[in-house]
Design a protein around this motif. Sequence first.
Motif, PDB file in Angstrom:
ATOM      1  N   GLY A   1       0.715  -0.670   0.053  1.00 14.11           N
ATOM      2  CA  GLY A   1      -0.077   0.007  -0.228  1.00 14.11           C
ATOM      3  C   GLY A   1       0.587   1.487   0.380  1.00 14.11           C
ATOM      4  N   ALA A   2       2.004   1.557  -0.196  1.00 11.57           N
ATOM      5  CA  ALA A   2       3.001   2.063   0.225  1.00 11.57           C
ATOM      6  C   ALA A   2       4.466   2.385  -0.958  1.00 11.57           C
ATOM      7  N   GLY A   3       5.218   2.790   0.456  1.00 11.77           N
ATOM      8  CA  GLY A   3       6.951   2.450  -0.878  1.00 11.77           C
ATOM      9  C   GLY A   3       6.925   3.643  -1.877  1.00 11.77           C
ATOM     10  N   LYS A   4       8.042   3.638  -1.925  1.00 16.90           N
ATOM     11  CA  LYS A   4       8.919   5.069  -2.612  1.00 16.90           C
ATOM     12  C   LYS A   4       8.101   4.624  -4.771  1.00 16.90           C
ATOM     13  N   LEU A   5       8.693   3.034  -5.156  1.00 14.83           N
ATOM     14  CA  LEU A   5       7.852   2.653  -6.756  1.00 14.83           C
ATOM     15  C   LEU A   5       6.809   2.430  -6.556  1.00 14.83           C
ATOM     16  N   PRO A   6       6.657   1.417  -5.829  1.00 17.10           N
ATOM     17  CA  PRO A   6       4.642   1.043  -6.073  1.00 17.10           C
ATOM     18  C   PRO A   6       3.648   2.704  -5.968  1.00 17.10           C
ATOM     19  N   THR A   7       3.349   3.429  -5.352  1.00 20.99           N
ATOM     20  CA  THR A   7       3.639   4.599  -5.469  1.00 20.99           C
ATOM     21  C   THR A   7       3.500   5.097  -6.791  1.00 20.99           C
ATOM     22  N   ALA A   8       4.973   5.786  -6.798  1.00 25.07           N
ATOM     23  CA  ALA A   8       5.188   5.766  -8.296  1.00 25.07           C
ATOM     24  C   ALA A   8       5.058   5.586  -9.241  1.00 25.07           C
ATOM     25  N   SER A   9       4.517   3.819  -9.469  1.00 31.84           N
ATOM     26  CA  SER A   9       4.063   2.933 -10.659  1.00 31.84           C
ATOM     27  C   SER A   9       2.751   3.737 -10.186  1.00 31.84           C
ATOM     28  N   ALA A  10       1.830   4.271 -10.142  1.00 31.54           N
ATOM     29  CA  ALA A  10       0.282   4.349  -9.922  1.00 31.54           C
ATOM     30  C   ALA A  10       0.332   6.009 -10.610  1.00 31.54           C
ATOM     31  N   VAL A  11       1.228   6.838  -9.799  1.00 37.19           N
ATOM     32  CA  VAL A  11       1.221   8.262 -10.634  1.00 37.19           C
ATOM     33  C   VAL A  11       1.626   8.463 -11.486  1.00 37.19           C
ATOM     34  N   VAL A  12       2.574   7.643 -12.042  1.00 35.50           N
ATOM     35  CA  VAL A  12       2.822   7.882 -13.508  1.00 35.50           C
ATOM     36  C   VAL A  12       1.329   6.969 -14.281  1.00 35.50           C
ATOM     37  N   ALA A  13       1.095   5.838 -13.947  1.00 32.34           N
ATOM     38  CA  ALA A  13      -0.340   5.464 -14.751  1.00 32.34           C
ATOM     39  C   ALA A  13      -1.505   6.632 -14.954  1.00 32.34           C
ATOM     40  N   ASP A  14      -1.296   7.369 -13.846  1.00 35.71           N
ATOM     41  CA  ASP A  14      -1.987   8.722 -14.053  1.00 35.71           C
ATOM     42  C   ASP A  14      -1.930   9.744 -15.472  1.00 35.71           C
ATOM     43  N   ILE A  15      -0.692   9.905 -15.164  1.00 34.10           N
ATOM     44  CA  ILE A  15      -0.008  10.435 -16.810  1.00 34.10           C
ATOM     45  C   ILE A  15      -0.068  10.074 -17.243  1.00 34.10           C
ATOM     46  N   ILE A  16      -0.311   8.223 -17.974  1.00 32.18           N
ATOM     47  CA  ILE A  16      -0.488   7.947 -19.510  1.00 32.18           C
ATOM     48  C   ILE A  16      -1.709   8.399 -19.506  1.00 32.18           C
ATOM     49  N   ASP A  17      -2.896   8.430 -18.587  1.00 32.37           N
ATOM     50  CA  ASP A  17      -3.730   8.397 -18.964  1.00 32.37           C
ATOM     51  C   ASP A  17      -4.668   9.673 -19.201  1.00 32.37           C
ATOM     52  N   GLU A  18      -3.857  10.360 -18.546  1.00 29.58           N
ATOM     53  CA  GLU A  18      -4.145  12.257 -18.472  1.00 29.58           C
ATOM     54  C   GLU A  18      -4.045  12.821 -20.253  1.00 29.58           C
ATOM     55  N   ILE A  19      -2.442  12.332 -20.456  1.00 27.25           N
ATOM     56  CA  ILE A  19      -2.148  12.681 -22.352  1.00 27.25           C
ATOM     57  C   ILE A  19      -3.098  11.383 -22.890  1.00 27.25           C
ATOM     58  N   LYS A  20      -3.748  10.151 -22.499  1.00 29.99           N
ATOM     59  CA  LYS A  20      -3.779  10.389 -23.960  1.00 29.99           C
ATOM     60  C   LYS A  20      -5.931  11.128 -23.255  1.00 29.99           C
ATOM     61  N   HIS A  21      -6.790  11.192 -22.598  1.00 32.08           N
ATOM     62  CA  HIS A  21      -7.730  12.307 -22.156  1.00 32.08           C
ATOM     63  C   HIS A  21      -7.470  13.145 -22.263  1.00 32.08           C
ATOM     64  N   LYS A  22      -7.319  13.448 -23.938  1.00 29.44           N
ATOM     65  CA  LYS A  22      -7.216  15.675 -23.558  1.00 29.44           C
ATOM     66  C   LYS A  22      -8.837  15.783 -22.850  1.00 29.44           C
ATOM     67  N   ASP A  23      -9.763  14.837 -22.441  1.00 23.76           N
ATOM     68  CA  ASP A  23     -11.240  15.522 -22.179  1.00 23.76           C
ATOM     69  C   ASP A  23     -11.492  15.105 -20.712  1.00 23.76           C
ATOM     70  N   THR A  24     -12.270  15.547 -20.102  1.00 24.13           N
ATOM     71  CA  THR A  24     -12.637  14.878 -19.051  1.00 24.13           C
ATOM     72  C   THR A  24     -13.349  13.507 -19.035  1.00 24.13           C
TER      73      THR A  24
END
Length: 413
Positions: free
Chosen positions: A295-318
Motif C-alpha cells: 500500500g505504500a513505498g517509493k516505486l509502487p506509489t510512483a507506478s500508480a502516479v505515472v499510470a495516471d499521467i499516461i491516462d491524462e495524456i491519452k484523455h485530452k477531455d475530462t
Amino acid sequence: MANIALMGHGVVGSGVAEVLLKNKEAFEGKLGEEVNLKYILDLRDFDVPYKNLFTKDFQTIVQDKSVSVVVEVMGGLKPAYDFVKTCLENGKSVVTSNKELVAAKGAELLRLAREHNVNFLFEASVGGGIPIIRPMHQCLAANEIREVAGILNGTTNFILTKMIREQMAFDEALKLAQSLGYAEKDPTADIEGGDACRKICILASLAYGKHVYPEQVKTEGITKLTSEDVAYAESWGGVIKLIGRAKKLENGKLHIMVSPAFISRESQLAGVDDVFNGILVRGDATGDVVFYGKGAGKLPTASAVVADIIDEIKHKDTIKTLYWEDGSKDYVEQYENYSTPMYIRCSAQNTKTALAQANELFGTVNMLARKNQPENEVAFVTPVLTEKAIAEGIKKLELSGVSVLAQIRILDY
C-alpha cells in the motif's frame, strides 16, 4: 509533445522522476508522442543528474502554457490545495498521490477539472501501487457497490501482524515498525486511524457519488489493543485487523467507520499481513472482489502516479466516470444507530456474576477463553445489537463494579 511538471521531490516525487526518465521511450511508444519532464518544483537543492529541471517558483509552471500535466506529490493541504486549484483553473490536468487533499477537497477539485475540461486523477492516494480507483469507476461501473472495506494502512497492519504472530506487545511492535522505516517518528496518523480514515472517505465518495469528509467518520486506532485481545480473537476463530468500511443504508445514508475488528480466519482479509493492504469491494453483480498489494513505498506509489499521467495524456477531455458531488452534514448515519456483535473483555471479582449480568444486559452472550486466563477476567461476544444499546449495557456493567477493559467490533468480510 506532452510537457509535465512535478511538484515535490521527496520519496514519491523522486520515484516519479526516476520512472518517467527511465521508461521514457516505453511511454512514448504507447502514447505515440514525446513525453518530457520539464519542471520539478521544490525549495530544496538536489545533486541529481536532472538538477537542471528544478525551479523554486510555482508561477513558472502556471504561466508555461506548454505544460499540460502537473503532478502534485508534496502532501498536506498547504500549499498543495492552492497550487492544484490554480493549475486546474489554468487548464492543466493534475495527478496527485495526496490522500489528505483528495479526502478534504476531492469534490471541489473534480468539479473544477470538469469545468475546465481537464482531469484530476489520484490513483496513488489509496493503496499506493494497488489499482483500485480506476477499477472502481471503470471496471466495476456496472455494479451497484454494496460495501467497500479494507486494510488500508500498512503500518498498523505490520504492527498487528507482529502482535498476532509473535505475541509482541503494541509498544514493542511499534518500535520495530519505526526502526524498519514503516512508521514515522510521529506515528499518530497511522496508529490512531487517521490515514485509513482519509482513504475510506475517498473510496466511499467514489463508490456512492457524494463526498464524505474525514470529520464525519467515527475513527478508532489500534493503541488500546493488547496481546490478551489477540488471544481472545484467536479463541473466537479469527484475527484483529484495522478495518475501514463504508456501506450504503436503505435510508440513503452511509455507514462509514474505521476501527479494529475481529474478522474470521476464513475472510479474504484475514491473510493480508505485514505492510500489505487488502481492499474488498462487494458488488451486486460481481460479489466480493479483493485488491491486494503493497500500500505504500517509493516505486509502487510512483507506478500508480505515472499510470495516471499516461491516462491524462491519452484523455485530452475530462474522464466522465470519475466524479462525485459535494456531501452534506446529514449524509453519514450516526454510528450509534448501527448494529454489530461486540467482543467485550472485563475484570470482575466474581466472574460468574459478571457473566450473568452480561446475559441479562445484552441477551445470551458467547463466552470466550484463552490460555493463562486470570481468574478475575471474563470475555464474551454479544449478539447483534446497536452500538447505542451496547454502550448502555457497558455503562451498567461498570456501575455494578465490573471493569470493562476492551471492546472490539466483529465484522463479516
